[in-house]
Enzyme design. Structure first.
Site, PDB file in Angstrom:
ATOM      1  N   CYS A 123       2.262  -5.187   6.808  1.00 15.12           N
ATOM      2  CA  CYS A 123       2.209  -4.906   5.659  1.00 15.12           C
ATOM      3  C   CYS A 123       3.138  -4.162   5.256  1.00 15.12           C
ATOM      4  O   CYS A 123       4.494  -3.694   5.424  1.00 15.12           O
ATOM      5  CB  CYS A 123       0.623  -3.934   5.227  1.00 15.12           C
ATOM      6  N   HIS A 162       0.868  -1.548  -0.451  1.00  9.57           N
ATOM      7  CA  HIS A 162       0.299   0.146   0.300  1.00  9.57           C
ATOM      8  C   HIS A 162       1.256   2.017  -0.068  1.00  9.57           C
ATOM      9  O   HIS A 162       1.928   1.117   0.482  1.00  9.57           O
ATOM     10  CB  HIS A 162      -1.101   0.566   1.121  1.00  9.57           C
TER      11      HIS A 162
END
Length: 536
Positions: free
Chosen positions: A455, A436
């Site tokens: 992440c 992301h």
């Protein structure tokens, strides 16, 4: 036809096939070597049976020269970071001599033939897929090893021709990073045989460019051993007007230190501070072990790679997208902290979320957000966090008992300050991680970037997203979608493979080794398993 099913007719044929000499012995009522091989093969694992099927049931190890050639070949496996003693090459010749002695029964010959074939196949599997089962040392491992089946017919031919180096070369990963690691292992072992490198003494203060210090000659020697050609010229070779004090930390040596820092993921400032001094003092034996460990990791991964895929290099804080047209997109990433590790896995990017909201995951809610909210309720407004009931109903934060909040949900609205930025690349996995964007762009300037909760934050991810759209025939423009401000999912017309993997040593684009800190402390367990003697 499945691989195992396809071999069954050959295995049965091999078990029933006898050489003329074996047939003669059978007629006399004496069990022959071929008889015993066929009988014992029924109890062996499938690959060994298939190997003899490829040989029409013939024994493989009757000639002393063939056994000696195999023993010599097994001793070369240290060049791949494997331990030759695992395959007992020193006992092979003596065991062969004993098995083929005049008084030795055919059963002993059959047993030796099968055991030696199994030794060869085990060595080839270790070269191809790795000796260590990654699932055994990493419970969170999710990367299937996709090495192709061994070419047993070619292996049989190599045995008959005593060309074991051909069989070994066909088994190991035939890619440049693996060969560079092998070459570097040989180089570092040569350095070890020469006595290694000198240790820099501990100092309370950093060595800075331009300073005079007694450590400088030692530093110059240390970097010369690594092959930094720019620092190997002798001062006496320079014109008298250019000769400087050998204790001077001059520009040439500073440049060499900066290259060293870059190849060890240190801050590239030319200052020999505690971190740089510590990296300089890592013994050559430790570097050799690091290379061996990462050769094993390469054997796990570097087979069956698709033509186009996204590769996340966790410990190197890098991402590469190998595009269908042969181009490579590269960028920096931020990965999980040591206590919230980014996992190793293999999946496929299926869709992108544009202008995402962010629902705070349970672990982050419990360990990070709730303590801050309890100290200051205004944190929710500062971070633009909505408080929701499990059904999605909006709650007033002032009505919640934050010491016992129950199953409340915290969700951050879409926008430039959203923790996920403007774009998320999603792929199925059990760890709920994804690639992301991020508003915290300043972290990409750091050399070591383990700051996330698992992440992967990607620098320039909007550019990567557009490449994925273009290369998969997905009719979408990232800039237009982002500007619209609406949260939406866009599915790729074709999923794109993605691999998240962990290397603590890896060649860079120029072929030079980059040593990375073992941020997740995985090397020691792998090294111990690599050096452990195999069962039996």
């Amino acid at each position: 036809m499945p691989w195992a099913t396809g071999w069954k007719p050959l295995i049965l044929a091999a078990a029933m096939t006898l050489s003329p000499a074996a047939s003669a012995l059978a007629e006399e009522g004496k069990p022959s070597l071929d008889d015993l091989l066929a009988e014992r093969l029924a109890e062996q694992e499938l690959t060994l049976r298939a190997f003899y099927a490829a040989r029409d049931g013939r024994p493989a190890w009757q000639e002393a020269a063939t056994v000696a050639a195999l023993a010599n070949a097994l001793r070369t496996l240290d060049a791949d970071g494997l331990s030759p003693q695992d395959y007992r090459p020193d006992t092979l010749v003596a065991a062969h001599r004993q098995a083929l002695a005049e008084q030795s029964p055919p059963a002993a010959q059959a047993r030796f033939d099968l055991q030696t074939s199994q030794t060869l196949l085990t060595a080839l599997r270790h070269l191809q897929r790795g000796k260590v089962d990654p699932y055994r040392i990493d419970p969170g491992w999710e990367v299937p090893i996709e090495a192709p089946p061994l070419d047993l017919a070619a292996i049989s031919q190599a045995v008959d021709a005593r060309r074991f180096e051909q069989a070994f070369a066909a088994a190991r990963p035939s890619v440049a990073p693996y060969e560079r690691l092998r070459a570097s292992l040989a180089r570092y072992r040569h350095i070890a045989r020469q006595g290694g490198w000198p240790m820099m003494p501990p100092r309370p203060r950093s060595l800075r460019p331009g300073e005079l210090h007694d450590d400088v000659p030692l530093l110059r020697e240390r970097l010369a051993i690594l092959g930094e050609l720019e620092v190997m010229a002798r001062v006496s070779d320079a014109p008298a007007s250019q000769v400087t004090d050998p204790r001077r930390y001059d520009e040439r040596l500073v440049a060499a230190v900066e290259r060293f820092q870059q190849r060890h993921l240190l801050e590239v400032d030319g200052i020999v501070g505690p971190a740089t001094r510590e990296a300089l003092n890592v013994p050559v034996a430790t570097r050799i072990d690091q290379i061996r460990v990462n050769l094993e990791r390469a054997r796990w991964l570097l087979h069956g790679l698709p033509d186009s895929f996204v590769l996340v290099d966790i410990a190197g804080y890098r991402i590469r997208y190998y595009r269908p047209d042969g181009g490579v997109w590269r960028s920096r990433i931020v990965v999980g902290r040591p206590y919230r590790r980014t996992p190793s896995l293999r999946s496929r990017i299926t869709h992108l979320t544009i202008n995402p909201t962010w629902t705070v995951p349970p672990t982050i809610l419990r360990e990070d957000v709730l303590p801050r909210v309890r100290r200051n309720l205004g944190y929710l407004w500062q971070q633009d966090l909505m408080v929701l009931s499990p059904s999605g109903r909006r709650l007033d934060p002032r009505d919640v008992n934050w010491w016992r909040p129950g199953n409340v949900i915290l969700r951050q609205r879409a926008g430039p300050q959203n923790a996920l930025g403007r774009v998320v690349l999603r792929f199925p996995n059990d760890h709920l991680v994804y690639l992301h964007d991020t508003p915290a762009q300043a972290l990409f300037a750091r050399e070591q970037r383990a700051f996330s909760s698992g992440c992967i934050r990607v620098q320039g991810v909007l550019e990567l997203a557009q490449y994925l759209f273009d290369d998969t025939g997905t009719a979408a423009q990232v800039s237009t979608l982002v500007a619209a401000g609406r949260t939406r999912n866009v599915h790729l017309e074709r999923p794109v493979p993605v691999i998240l993997h962990y290397w603590t040593v890896h060649p860079d684009e120029a072929g030079q080794l980059v040593f990375r800190p073992d941020i997740y402390q995985r090397d020691s367990a792998l090294l111990a398993a690599l050096d452990a003697l195999p069962a039996g």
